[in-house]
Design a protein around this motif. Structure first.
Motif, mmCIF file in Angstrom:
data_model
loop_
_atom_site.group_PDB
_atom_site.id
_atom_site.type_symbol
_atom_site.label_atom_id
_atom_site.label_comp_id
_atom_site.label_asym_id
_atom_site.label_seq_id
_atom_site.Cartn_x
_atom_site.Cartn_y
_atom_site.Cartn_z
ATOM 1 N N PHE A 1 0.583 -1.178 0.234
ATOM 2 C CA PHE A 1 -0.087 -0.344 0.075
ATOM 3 C C PHE A 1 1.316 1.477 -0.194
ATOM 4 C CE2 PHE A 1 0.640 1.024 4.088
ATOM 5 C CZ PHE A 1 0.551 -0.519 5.068
ATOM 6 N N ASN A 2 2.085 1.000 -0.933
ATOM 7 C CA ASN A 2 3.482 2.299 -0.330
ATOM 8 C C ASN A 2 2.102 3.410 -1.171
ATOM 9 O OD1 ASN A 2 5.659 2.074 0.210
ATOM 10 N ND2 ASN A 2 5.417 0.187 -0.057
ATOM 11 N N THR B 1 0.733 9.841 1.334
ATOM 12 C CA THR B 1 1.192 10.694 1.184
ATOM 13 C C THR B 1 2.574 9.900 1.056
ATOM 14 O OG1 THR B 1 1.349 11.127 3.827
ATOM 15 C CG2 THR B 1 -0.499 12.182 2.328
ATOM 16 N N SER B 2 3.491 9.594 1.632
ATOM 17 C CA SER B 2 4.537 10.143 1.535
ATOM 18 C C SER B 2 5.352 9.299 -0.206
ATOM 19 C CB SER B 2 5.710 9.136 2.331
ATOM 20 O OG SER B 2 4.823 7.908 2.525
ATOM 21 N N ASN C 1 -3.169 13.313 -2.509
ATOM 22 C CA ASN C 1 -3.982 12.842 -2.149
ATOM 23 C C ASN C 1 -4.285 11.636 -0.968
ATOM 24 O OD1 ASN C 1 -6.038 14.090 -4.197
ATOM 25 N ND2 ASN C 1 -4.296 13.655 -5.393
ATOM 26 N N GLY C 2 -3.616 11.147 -0.682
ATOM 27 C CA GLY C 2 -2.929 9.835 0.005
ATOM 28 C C GLY C 2 -3.250 10.212 1.618
ATOM 29 N N ILE C 3 -2.625 9.272 2.090
ATOM 30 C CA ILE C 3 -2.970 9.203 3.563
ATOM 31 C C ILE C 3 -2.020 8.864 4.608
ATOM 32 C CG2 ILE C 3 -4.365 7.621 5.448
ATOM 33 C CD1 ILE C 3 -6.493 7.516 2.969
ATOM 34 N N LYS D 1 10.726 1.847 -2.384
ATOM 35 C CA LYS D 1 9.244 1.212 -1.123
ATOM 36 C C LYS D 1 9.218 1.562 -0.052
ATOM 37 C CE LYS D 1 5.854 -0.057 -5.065
ATOM 38 N NZ LYS D 1 3.863 -0.420 -5.395
ATOM 39 N N ASN D 2 8.502 1.928 0.770
ATOM 40 C CA ASN D 2 9.156 1.460 2.279
ATOM 41 C C ASN D 2 8.809 -0.110 2.755
ATOM 42 O OD1 ASN D 2 9.176 2.048 4.813
ATOM 43 N ND2 ASN D 2 8.428 3.878 5.459
#
Lengths: 479, 479
Positions: A20-21, A25-26, A31-33, B473-474
């Motif tokens: 779920f990268n 927001t990062s 628009n992200g979480i 990616k994290n």
């Protein structure tokens, strides 16, 4: 030797992953979480977790126990399949909604893409499968142009036995069978999947002497794929239903993790809940494999019918719900991705990818002199489809459209059991976050009652009067 | 004697109807559209009408002339079909997006629901049809388990000849044919549909000596169903393409009406435009006929790709677009209608109904003693499906969800031509109201370029560097 799904190493190698990268927001930007938003939700998350545990313990979610309590049922189903499969060339499901979408999804995922067009030998001796989930008169009549009645077994699936679509199909088939084969022989051609005690179909099955399987009382239609509703059609096509259930059990363990960031079902629900809160009212499911196309249809019912609700648990009017959209990669890159990239930021796109396809397809090294073709020569379709998936994820990330990716190491019964169960638990959890009842469907009653009234069914006089008194249509508004 | 589609009476009896009562405030209440709103839009509507006329006159919408300028092409196609149909058992389309969705939709609408499973005799001597519109390696490999290469004709459809999916399929098939049948014999097994002059496929077709048909330069993919893109596969399955074009021509006349309330395309566009303006970002298309299911897929591309745009014509960022959702009645009453009734008022639902199905299916008069079954006995599936459609319209009206209904007197080539053309003109008109370019698709470039870069295609070094430098990616965001 133990079966593959009993081996720890194999299980781990078949674990699905949720990435779920591109929801955060990062990565995706404004628009992200953000992690802070998730942290702010902590109290609500804990409440939801508690409710999930309590509901399970109190029998409010019997579908969660299906991976564990069906050893005898699996034996019964497999024995029944073995006893009839030589006799029948065709197995026809009469069912709609949850009684059709799961059987279609599992069969399409596991079996040959052109299963019904193979010889019986190439089908492993199992019958063809047709799922009749509509009342279009042309479709059912046409079916009899390609199947032989005396070699066909019909599986009537309805818990209540009052589903008009399915029961009217059954009535038609019953008369046809009795006319053509006689009453005694007909019995062998029908198998019912219904409630143990209640409803119309149980007494009919008992009286007629049909073989039957049970839909547990506490399991609703859209959560019933892992009951005989889905298990019988799957086994009838040679699918390993023990492994399917083992995959669900494996996912159940993952979904028990009380670290939110380690729990795929909770995280899926939380991210979508937060997305909904900010107006993202569309949930796109986009598998990159033809085999998984109908998982999208199954998910569309689960997510829509469970979460699309007028009232919350305190009877406040909330009119919530995210609309599922079914897409297929790479195909729908040429149909939907223009909109996903450039249109409103009103979506969560869920890609479903596959690490290893069942086969490899080489592209020959030709046309090296044509730039837009030469780069393809010597590569594989496997690489092309996976690259296009990554490229589409990247393009949507760049455009600011939130997306996530579920990856199955392979498509098999075990990974399929995982993804089905993951979506079910995530749906339940999202229902708790939304503070609604994810397990009822009061909104379909109005249409049913209007149908009954239009047919003049006794007891629906009031609805009939309401319909008769509705304002006449304005001819100006008809072109 | 003249053909039926040349007869005025028959044409009129086959005219489709658009009923938008349930879009209007006077019926659906506050979520609806009022006549005053439409009146307020008058200047914009006139501007759009003018733009439509001008674009047509200036060659900006060549697809509008397709019903009129193809007499020779129709003859050529029909003659070609006659010359090859006995030789081939299978016709395989290699195409994606507009090159696949139209052919699928038309074939499914007109032919037997299990067309490919009928004998060649029952197919009227025409070959089976398979449309390969994905690069899933399993699907294409599996196709060869059920078809015979030496009895198969492949139709490669791509205007530019640079569509990676289609051209890589073609490269695979070409090598396979030449290996198995030899170079000379192979030629007869490929027919190309592509640009007259430009692109990669035209010189390949000429050099290899493949039969070919032309996609007119001014017609884009999603508007190309009425060019040889759609006409050849249709004719190859015995569909009357003259009648299909006659239906489109008939609709073109209706769409010329400058009284908005008499023009189905303008009204469809205006109502959806006003709905979008108030946040209804979902366009559901829900046919009540299995035959029309894939019209929904075709519409989904047309509406999404044409109207999903980041910039308006003045280069302002607008991020507009309505997301199409495909549903099927009555089936999806058991999957989606709960959400449509009780969820957010964020949709326009377009029912597509049929007055007269091709067959009638009687429900026997049994179980008269069981109230929830007895009312069905002695009725027909035809009445049941139509009643359920009306009941669902009524239920959605009551819940305040805006909906409209398109009704085809029958499903045949003439009515199909009408509905395809109606949606195309409506899409163009909606584009004008939104003040965007409905005929381009710049948003798909990013994904294509990323794919090329990942494949190391020469000329994409900059994109490759961009991709290599994207943030890793994290792991915390992968479960």
């Amino acid at each position: 030797m133990s079966k593959r799904f009993e081996q720890k190493d194999w299980q781990e190698s078949m674990r699905l992953k949720l990435d779920f990268n591109n929801m955060m927001t990062s990565y995706v930007g404004e628009n992200g979480i953000s992690e802070a938003e998730i942290a702010d939700l902590q109290a609500q998350i804990e409440k939801a977790e508690k409710a999930m545990v309590e509901k399970r313990a109190n029998g409010g979610m019997d579908w969660r126990d299906l991976p564990y309590n069906q050893a005898d049922i699996v034996k019964d189903i497999n024995a029944y399949v073995e006893s009839v499969k030589d006799e029948f060339d065709t197995f026809v499901v009469l069912g709609i909604g949850g009684s059709a979408l799961g059987p279609i999804a599992v069969q399409q995922a596991i079996n040959h893409p052109y299963y019904n067009e193979l010889s019986k030998e190439k089908r492993g001796g199992y019958p063809k499968l047709y799922v009749m989930d509509n009342i279009d008169p042309e479709k059912l009549v046409s079916l009899f142009d390609i199947i032989e009645l005396d070699k066909t077994l019909f599986n009537v699936i309805t818990k209540s036995g009052s589903t008009s679509e399915t029961m009217s199909q059954f009535m038609i088939i019953k008369e046809m069978l009795e006319e053509k084969l006689g009453k005694e022989e007909s019995k062998k051609h029908v198998v019912c999947t219904t409630d143990a005690k209640n409803g119309n179909l149980r007494p009919i099955a008992d009286k007629e002497g049909y073989k039957s399987f049970i839909i547990p009382a506490g399991v609703g239609g859209r959560f019933s794929e892992l009951t005989p509703v889905g298990l019988l059609p799957a086994a009838m096509c040679g699918i390993d239903i023990e492994e399917l259930l083992a995959g669900a059990a494996y996912m159940d363990e993952l979904c028990k993790n009380d670290n939110t960031f380690k729990n795929p079902a909770s995280m899926y629900a939380i991210l979508n809940y937060l997305a909904m809160k900010r107006g993202k009212n569309i949930s796109v499911i986009m598998p990159y494999a033809d085999t998984l196309k109908y998982i999208g249809d199954w998910y569309a019912q689960l997510w829509a019918e469970s979460l699309g609700k007028k009232f919350d648990n305190d009877k406040n009017v909330v009119n919530v719900g995210q609309t599922p959209v079914r897409a297929l990669g790479a195909t729908d890159q040429h149909s939907q991705v223009q909109l996903y990239s450039e249109g409103p930021k009103d979506k969560v796109i869920v890609f479903v990818g596959v690490d290893k396809y069942k086969t490899t397809l080489d592209i020959p090294k030709i046309y090296g002199d044509i730039p837009s073709l030469g780069f393809l020569g010597g590569e594989t379709h496997n690489k092309l489809i996976k690259t296009e998936q990554m490229a589409t994820e990247y393009a949507l990330l760049k455009s600011g459209q939130t997306n996530m990716t579920i990856t199955l190491p392979e498509v098999n019964e075990f990974t399929l059991g995982q993804i089905l169960y993951l979506f079910e638990v995530a749906t339940g959890f999202a229902g708790e976050l939304l503070d609604i009842n994810a397990f009822d469907q009061p909104g379909v009653e109005e249409g049913k009652n209007a149908t009954y009234a239009m047919f003049g069914r006794p007891g629906y006089d009031e609805k009939k009067a309401e319909l008769d008194n509705r304002p006449a249509k304005n001819d100006k508004y008809i072109i």
